[in-house]
Scaffold this motif. Structure first.
Motif, PDB file in Angstrom:
ATOM      1  N   PHE A  71      17.703 -20.150  -0.585  1.00 44.62           N
ATOM      2  CA  PHE A  71      18.026 -19.674   0.789  1.00 44.62           C
ATOM      3  C   PHE A  71      16.824 -19.294   1.213  1.00 44.62           C
ATOM      4  O   PHE A  71      16.687 -18.529   2.349  1.00 44.62           O
ATOM      5  CB  PHE A  71      19.207 -18.192  -0.543  1.00 44.62           C
ATOM      6  N   TYR A  72      16.097 -18.715   0.682  1.00 47.38           N
ATOM      7  CA  TYR A  72      14.353 -18.439   1.055  1.00 47.38           C
ATOM      8  C   TYR A  72      13.808 -18.813   1.959  1.00 47.38           C
ATOM      9  O   TYR A  72      13.071 -18.693   2.685  1.00 47.38           O
ATOM     10  CB  TYR A  72      13.247 -17.877  -0.064  1.00 47.38           C
ATOM     11  N   SER A  73      14.073 -20.699   1.907  1.00 46.18           N
ATOM     12  CA  SER A  73      13.573 -21.921   2.579  1.00 46.18           C
ATOM     13  C   SER A  73      14.170 -21.135   4.281  1.00 46.18           C
ATOM     14  O   SER A  73      13.479 -21.955   5.120  1.00 46.18           O
ATOM     15  CB  SER A  73      14.494 -22.860   2.277  1.00 46.18           C
ATOM     16  N   VAL A  74      15.486 -20.489   4.455  1.00 44.39           N
ATOM     17  CA  VAL A  74      15.282 -20.313   5.989  1.00 44.39           C
ATOM     18  C   VAL A  74      14.622 -19.579   6.917  1.00 44.39           C
ATOM     19  O   VAL A  74      14.295 -19.494   7.923  1.00 44.39           O
ATOM     20  CB  VAL A  74      17.174 -19.733   6.133  1.00 44.39           C
ATOM     21  N   LEU A 100       8.609 -22.789  -4.456  1.00 40.05           N
ATOM     22  CA  LEU A 100       9.037 -21.854  -3.409  1.00 40.05           C
ATOM     23  C   LEU A 100       8.612 -22.625  -1.705  1.00 40.05           C
ATOM     24  O   LEU A 100       9.811 -22.699  -0.789  1.00 40.05           O
ATOM     25  CB  LEU A 100       8.195 -20.373  -2.824  1.00 40.05           C
ATOM     26  N   ALA A 101       7.195 -23.310  -1.401  1.00 34.44           N
ATOM     27  CA  ALA A 101       7.183 -23.271  -0.303  1.00 34.44           C
ATOM     28  C   ALA A 101       7.774 -24.768  -0.025  1.00 34.44           C
ATOM     29  O   ALA A 101       8.386 -25.361   1.329  1.00 34.44           O
ATOM     30  CB  ALA A 101       5.238 -23.448  -0.600  1.00 34.44           C
ATOM     31  N   SER A 102       7.546 -25.774  -1.266  1.00 35.49           N
ATOM     32  CA  SER A 102       8.563 -26.888  -1.149  1.00 35.49           C
ATOM     33  C   SER A 102       9.495 -26.589  -0.277  1.00 35.49           C
ATOM     34  O   SER A 102       9.956 -27.703   0.394  1.00 35.49           O
ATOM     35  CB  SER A 102       7.912 -27.794  -1.975  1.00 35.49           C
ATOM     36  N   ALA A 103      10.450 -26.014  -1.242  1.00 39.12           N
ATOM     37  CA  ALA A 103      11.556 -25.240  -0.197  1.00 39.12           C
ATOM     38  C   ALA A 103      11.559 -25.140   1.155  1.00 39.12           C
ATOM     39  O   ALA A 103      12.737 -25.953   1.741  1.00 39.12           O
ATOM     40  CB  ALA A 103      12.313 -25.217  -1.321  1.00 39.12           C
ATOM     41  N   GLY A 104      10.842 -24.742   1.404  1.00 44.27           N
ATOM     42  CA  GLY A 104      10.849 -24.850   2.424  1.00 44.27           C
ATOM     43  C   GLY A 104      10.019 -25.842   4.289  1.00 44.27           C
ATOM     44  O   GLY A 104      10.987 -25.817   5.130  1.00 44.27           O
ATOM     45  N   GLY A 105       9.448 -26.410   3.210  1.00 38.98           N
ATOM     46  CA  GLY A 105       9.383 -27.832   3.671  1.00 38.98           C
ATOM     47  C   GLY A 105      10.618 -28.092   3.702  1.00 38.98           C
ATOM     48  O   GLY A 105      10.858 -28.770   5.253  1.00 38.98           O
ATOM     49  N   LEU A 106      11.488 -28.713   3.043  1.00 42.66           N
ATOM     50  CA  LEU A 106      12.147 -29.413   2.663  1.00 42.66           C
ATOM     51  C   LEU A 106      13.271 -29.071   4.368  1.00 42.66           C
ATOM     52  O   LEU A 106      14.069 -29.372   4.766  1.00 42.66           O
ATOM     53  CB  LEU A 106      12.822 -29.681   1.654  1.00 42.66           C
ATOM     54  N   ALA A 107      13.870 -27.178   3.956  1.00 40.09           N
ATOM     55  CA  ALA A 107      14.408 -26.869   4.935  1.00 40.09           C
ATOM     56  C   ALA A 107      14.004 -27.167   6.601  1.00 40.09           C
ATOM     57  O   ALA A 107      14.662 -27.571   7.182  1.00 40.09           O
ATOM     58  CB  ALA A 107      13.924 -25.084   5.142  1.00 40.09           C
ATOM     59  N   VAL A 108      12.995 -27.148   6.085  1.00 38.39           N
ATOM     60  CA  VAL A 108      12.232 -27.119   7.848  1.00 38.39           C
ATOM     61  C   VAL A 108      12.548 -28.816   8.351  1.00 38.39           C
ATOM     62  O   VAL A 108      13.013 -28.652   9.272  1.00 38.39           O
ATOM     63  CB  VAL A 108      10.670 -27.063   8.430  1.00 38.39           C
ATOM     64  N   VAL A 109      12.511 -29.762   8.017  1.00 39.29           N
ATOM     65  CA  VAL A 109      12.831 -31.193   7.995  1.00 39.29           C
ATOM     66  C   VAL A 109      14.422 -31.707   8.351  1.00 39.29           C
ATOM     67  O   VAL A 109      14.731 -32.030   9.370  1.00 39.29           O
ATOM     68  CB  VAL A 109      12.670 -32.332   6.942  1.00 39.29           C
TER      69      VAL A 109
END
Length: 449
Positions: free
Chosen positions: A253-256, A382-391
């Motif tokens: 959820f934080y990846s948003v 936490l950061a990698s989840a954000g990167g995946l969300a961006v892709v």
């Protein structure tokens, strides 16, 4: 008699918060003095096309975001000091490769190496900031008998830095670097892009030396703790974050938050073209966002600390959702001729205010999830989840942005989708907040009542 289990526990020695904050500032100055001008150099100096430039920039971002988890695990294994020094050296190598590059393969390799350096550095720095907010880090050579104090060591004035406050200051220092770096880079660019690269490499060389001289060596110590301690019995190991379902849900959820912030680079130029403000207004919008963050991050972080994570996180994502929703409503009609940037300003305001509520709180919550274990892998995930969300998110948004270049009934589509994601996150992320953090917030409320 309660059974005893051996657990890795640090002995506390406080790192200097000033050094950590200055590191974030200087790191961002060195980074933003170079990377924003990479596309300009590839196009103007080497005549490369949009496809080549896009691949290079995308590979750099993917290398950094995708390897954050791996970088966090290395920080836990090596210690934050060694990881930060290595990250600086790797980034120096990447900048030198870019300086020597004269063709696409070397540009691509240099960009990837630069991204890897960031992945090694950033998660280690966040781990040290987390340690400073707890009161210290482990120093090699201390407590050879394998014991550690249960209480954190306080700073010299009897107080220890609060975690959300220190992370808020980290955000502020980072934003100052975002403003100063491009200004320095634009000046250096007048003497050639190679000058910018060599200057950036020199900055990171000095940082590596400072870290080697002033950061304490770290290690973990084994201590005995009760297997029946109240709360929960966390899994051990460097990859334990991957077995924590609650934390994985929180990271998802934080990846948003990162996906929303990335729309400043991906979606905002589309809106500026639709409104007629032009891409030249992009610098003004970014400056506005930085000034907003530098001015308000500190008081907002203090306010959100009092409110607690179950209020701060939903509020932050709700503000981001409202920012996208406001732009969706304005995208249907022609922009005001006297202020064409108004829709973009409404979006950026919502994103900036939401991020100020969310980021320091989320960074501090990692300590609640890790419950005494090394934090590097947690910050990395936490950061990698954000990167995946961006892709994934940008892939879904790309065709919708094609509909948003002119005022029409279909123009709100990408903004409505991102607004919906923010609203869903605001609704559900509070369910994944650690119970210990919620209890701490309640205790603070009673203490200040």
């Amino acid at each position: 008699m309660r059974p005893k289990v051996t657990r890795r526990r640090p002995v506390r020695v406080e790192p200097a918060p000033q050094l950590l904050l200055a590191s974030q500032l200087i790191f961002n100055i060195g980074f933003y003095a170079v990377v924003p001008f990479l596309a300009v150099a590839m196009r103007n100096d080497f005549g490369m096309g949009a496809m080549a430039i896009g691949i290079v920039l995308g590979a750099r971002t993917f290398a950094q975001q995708g390897l954050f988890l791996f970088g966090g695990v290395l920080a836990d294994r090596w210690g934050a000091r060694q990881s930060m020094i290595t990250g600086c050296l790797v980034r120096i190598a990447g900048f030198l490769m870019l300086a020597w590059a004269a063709d696409f393969p070397l540009f691509l390799l240099g960009a990837v190496v630069t991204g890897i350096g960031g992945a090694l550095f950033s998660t280690a720095l966040q781990s040290l900031v987390a340690s400073a907010s707890q009161g210290g880090i482990t120093q090699k050579g201390d407590a050879q008998d394998g014991t550690a104090e249960d209480d954190t060591v306080h700073s010299g004035d009897g107080r220890q830095p609060n975690r959300s406050t220190l992370f808020a200051l980290l955000v502020v220092c980072g934003e100052v670097g975002v403003v100063v770096g491009p200004l320095l880079g634009s000046l250096l660019l007048n003497t050639g892009f190679d000058t910018s690269l060599l200057a950036g490499a020199a900055v990171f060389a000095v940082m590596a030396l400072v870290f080697w001289l002033f950061l304490p060596k770290t290690r973990t110590q084994a201590t005995e703790t009760s297997a029946e301690l109240p709360g929960h019995s966390p899994t051990s190991g460097l990859w334990s974050c991957l077995r924590e379902k609650r934390f994985i849900g929180f990271a998802a959820f934080y990846s948003v938050n990162l996906l929303a912030a990335n729309q400043l680079y991906f979606g905002l130029p589309v809106e500026l073209e639709r409104s007629g403000a032009g891409v030249q207004a992009l610098a003004v919008i970014f400056a506005y966002a930085s000034v907003l963050t530098i001015t308000l991050q500190w008081p907002i972080a203090r306010l959100m600390r009092r409110a607690g994570p179950k209020i701060a996180l939903p509020l932050g994502f709700a503000l981001q959702s409202m920012g996208f929703a406001s732009l969706a409503a304005l995208a249907i009609i022609p922009p005001p001729s006297d202020l064409p940037m108004l829709p973009a300003i409404s979006l950026v305001t919502g994103l900036a205010l939401g991020n100020m509520c969310v980021t320091p709180m989320a960074m501090g919550l990692v300590l609640e999830f890790s419950v005494g274990r090394p934090t590097g892998a947690y910050y990395g995930l936490l950061a990698s989840a954000g990167g995946l969300a961006v892709v994934i998110g940008n892939t879904a948004l790309a065709p919708l942005y094609e509909l948003a270049y002119t005022p029409s009934n279909t123009a709100p589509a990408p903004w409505l989708l991102t607004s919906l994601l923010g609203a869903i996150t605001a609704t559900f992320i509070r369910r994944f907040v650690p119970k210990s953090a919620a209890r701490s917030a309640i205790q603070r409320e009673f203490q200040t009542a």
